[in-house]
Motif scaffolding. Structure first.
Motif, PDB file in Angstrom:
ATOM      1  N   ASP A   1       4.416  12.879  -4.038  1.00  0.00           N
ATOM      2  CA  ASP A   1       4.044  11.555  -3.553  1.00  0.00           C
ATOM      3  C   ASP A   1       2.543  11.344  -3.718  1.00  0.00           C
TER       4      ASP A   1
ATOM      5  N   TYR B   1       1.695   2.367   1.486  1.00  0.00           N
ATOM      6  CA  TYR B   1       2.480   2.461   0.261  1.00  0.00           C
ATOM      7  C   TYR B   1       2.575   1.087  -0.392  1.00  0.00           C
TER       8      TYR B   1
ATOM      9  N   ALA C   1       5.708   5.936  -5.674  1.00  0.00           N
ATOM     10  CA  ALA C   1       4.670   5.058  -5.140  1.00  0.00           C
ATOM     11  C   ALA C   1       3.711   4.565  -6.219  1.00  0.00           C
TER      12      ALA C   1
END
Length: 678
Positions: free
Chosen positions: A395, A555, A437
């Motif tokens: 991430d 995000y 993301a």
């Protein structure tokens, strides 16, 4: 058969005796069901209806007792399990309500245990997305719904996993009974922490609030209360905002002037004695593992799924969860609870329905598994942090690596369907299930399929309705027709190794996920229905902190693109979305007096088309009227039929549901169109 090794001896009654002997001689287990306690003998189910090819069903309700060894690798991840009382063998004991519906003759069933994770103690399998809208009481014929599950021969099981929800039978005026199922778990007495709770009254009169855990200290100086109108507003403490503790679990809030009914009250207080809620994950694992693989409990009470020959009558298990329950199943997988005491996989298949990218926070100190983050309500609820999807990824926002399947050995991984509605795009950051993301498509493991039921809301209304908090009519598009077909596909994949339909989910890569204010997501052309880019934004935070004081980076947000009518273009398009009578969305703005413009919980919107061109032009609606797009009601029905048959060929709609849609369109069409249009 899981006990097929009993062979010919089982057919002569010896298999059951051998299984019981092995059970009594076995060493103490690390995690298991120790006792079955039924409320009485099996009762007729579904009004004692005889289903073709399967026969009659019977119903059992009661409780299971279980024991967990805190030292076992199976249980070490359960938060606070080491802080509760144990017996002389060092085991922690718990109880859970259980309900089971099975064919009287298991040999006529399909050999699959369908486990429906209760949602706040209730069951959705018989009343919502899967089987059609019945009463929910499996004793009554009124719960047959479409009858699909019964005609397929499923054995259906529910057991309590959530503490603090209602438990037992609740009678209703229509003669039906709600069987509420709870987990009854020990408390970590003496453990304390500051806990954060958000309160949105959405009414002008309420002022008493029940906290999730008893207060450890009623000194007002230890409790902090603020108010703000919207999520992004600064917290305020106006002079006329106040509170008083009534007792350790209730306080009265004095609501200040200048804030409407949708205002957000944030309460941080010292709490004590958390329930060890993570036991719910283990209890689910152990109940299903027991029913699949154990002949009897410690006292010799037989497994209710033994057939006439003493063998266990199910060979496969599919776990199904809707909403909160789907989030719970994602935690079962992410935290390694799909491996049983038997040493084998618990669920062979999993359907996580309308869960979005969230999990459940079931296994946490001072958990509130009933809470979940929405754009306006309980925005900072825990249980929504990375990982979001099933593949292992890194991430770029949090810097973490992982995936829902990452903690499991390959042999423990189920075949999984993840199914979302448009609401999860706006309220549950569902884009993060298919897209990283930084906007890259995620290649899912080969045992995972993602499906998006475009144009549907979190839970369909029976008909368009007025929610006093929301601006628009709620969305009546029911995705249950599609879910039934997907269950059939998952069953075929699990049992017969028939590959399912490919994933059908929006993606940034193909332009079906777009930024919120992209023209493909705008609704400004529809009179009275402007969209201002509001979504449930996610920020990095510490989900182990029950007070959640600080948040980090945000995000990116994407929403599902739509066509000129405002209807989603990606995913599985229901026939009533492919040939719509209006605009269907998964979000609905709040009305004045209730934090106007914020999103209304899990409501979607429905904006019907004008019936005639003249009516459309009078209101300035750019969307074609029913008259312009279909001409006659008969033409509309033919187009619905064509869309239905296309989905049937793709195994995304059952033929029987295509016929139901035809019948419903024929019955309702004249009312909707007012009269045949020429």
């Amino acid at each position: 058969m899981e006990m097929a090794s009993g062979g010919a001896m089982a057919r002569h009654g010896w298999g059951k005796w051998i299984a019981l002997t092995v059970l009594m001689l076995a060493p103490p287990a690390q995690a298991r069901v120790t006792g079955l306690h039924w409320d009485g003998p099996p009762q007729p189910a579904f009004g004692n209806t005889d289903f073709p090819g399967v026969g009659r069903y019977q119903l059992l309700t009661g409780q299971v007792e279980g024991a967990l060894d805190p030292r076992s690798p199976l249980n070490r991840g359960i938060v606070n399990l080491d802080k509760v009382a144990t017996d002389a063998q060092g085991l922690v004991h718990y109880r859970a309500d259980v309900m089971l519906v099975r064919p009287v003759d298991l040999a006529r069933g399909n050999g699959t245990l369908l486990y429906d994770v209760p949602n706040r103690g209730g069951q959705l399998l018989l009343t919502r997305q899967v089987n059609g809208r019945g009463s929910g009481d499996p004793a009554l014929a009124s719960s047959i719904g479409t009858g699909y599950l019964m005609r397929q021969g499923y054995t259906m099981v529910w057991s309590g996993w959530q503490d603090g929800v209602p438990s037992g039978a609740i009678g209703h005026d229509d003669g039906s009974v709600s069987h509420m199922l709870a987990g009854h778990f020990p408390t970590a007495v003496g453990v304390t922490a500051d806990v954060r709770e958000e309160i949105v009254f959405d009414t002008a009169t309420s002022d008493v609030y029940t906290v999730a855990y008893p207060a450890a200290d009623l000194d007002p100086a230890r409790t902090h209360l603020t108010v703000r109108e919207r999520v992004d507003d600064a917290e305020q403490t106006p002079k006329d905002l106040g509170f008083e503790w009534i007792d350790a679990t209730h306080l009265r809030i004095h609501r200040p002037k200048g804030f409407d009914a949708g205002a957000i009250y944030e309460l941080i207080y010292p709490a004590r004695d958390p329930v060890v809620t993570g036991i719910g994950l283990a209890a689910t694992r152990d109940v299903v593992d027991f029913l699949r693989r154990s002949a009897a409990d410690d006292a010799g009470t037989p497994n209710p799924l033994l057939d006439a020959h003493g063998q266990i009558g199910v060979q496969h298990a599919i776990g199904l969860g809707v909403s909160q329950s789907g989030r719970f199943l994602r935690d079962v997988l992410a935290q390694g609870f799909n491996h049983g005491e038997s040493g084998q996989r618990v669920f062979d298949g999993v359907m996580a329905i309308i869960a979005g990218s969230r999990k459940s926070m079931a296994n946490a100190a001072f958990s509130k598994a009933g809470d979940f983050s929405r754009q306006h309500e309980t925005h900072l609820a825990r249980g929504d942090q990375f990982p979001f999807t099933y593949a292992t990824t890194t991430d770029p926002v949090s810097g973490r690596s992982g995936g829902i399947m990452a903690a499991m050995a390959p042999a423990d991984q189920p075949r999984l369907f993840h199914i979302d509605s448009d609401t999860e795009i706006y309220q549950a950051r569902a884009a993060l299930v298919s897209t990283t993301a930084d906007g890259k498509p995620i290649v899912q493991p080969s045992n995972v399929r993602l499906y998006f039921t475009g144009g549907s809301q979190h839970g369909a209304s029976d008909h368009p309705a007025h929610n006093p908090v929301a601006q628009q009519l709620t969305n009546p598009l029911d995705n249950g027709d599609l879910v039934r077909a997907l269950l059939s596909d998952l069953q075929a994949w699990v049992v017969d190794d028939v590959p399912p339909p490919d994933s059908r989910y929006p993606s940034v890569a193909d332009g079906t996920l777009v930024p919120p204010l992209d023209p493909r997501a705008a609704f400004s052309a529809i009179p009275g229905f402007a969209y201002h880019g509001v979504t449930n934004v996610l920020r990095v935070k510490d989900d182990t902190d029950p007070a959640v004081r600080t948040v980090g980076a945000a995000y990116p947000v994407w929403v599902a693109a739509h066509d000129a009518d405002g209807n989603n273009i990606a995913g599985i398009r229901h026939p009533l979305l492919a040939e719509p009578l209006g605009t269907h969305t998964g979000w609905n703005p709040r009305r004045p007096g209730f934090a106007e413009g914020e999103l209304s919980s899990l409501d979607g919107s429905y904006l019907p088309f004008a019936r005639t061109r003249a009516e459309r032009e009078r209101t300035g609606d750019p969307r074609l009227s029913l008259e312009e797009r279909y001409g006659t009601v008969q033409a509309w029905i033919r187009r619905v039929d064509a869309a239905s048959q296309a989905l049937v060929r793709q195994r995304l709609l059952l033929p029987e549901d295509a016929q139901r849609l035809h019948d419903a369109a024929s019955e309702r069409g004249y009312d909707i169109f007012d009269k045949p249009l020429y």
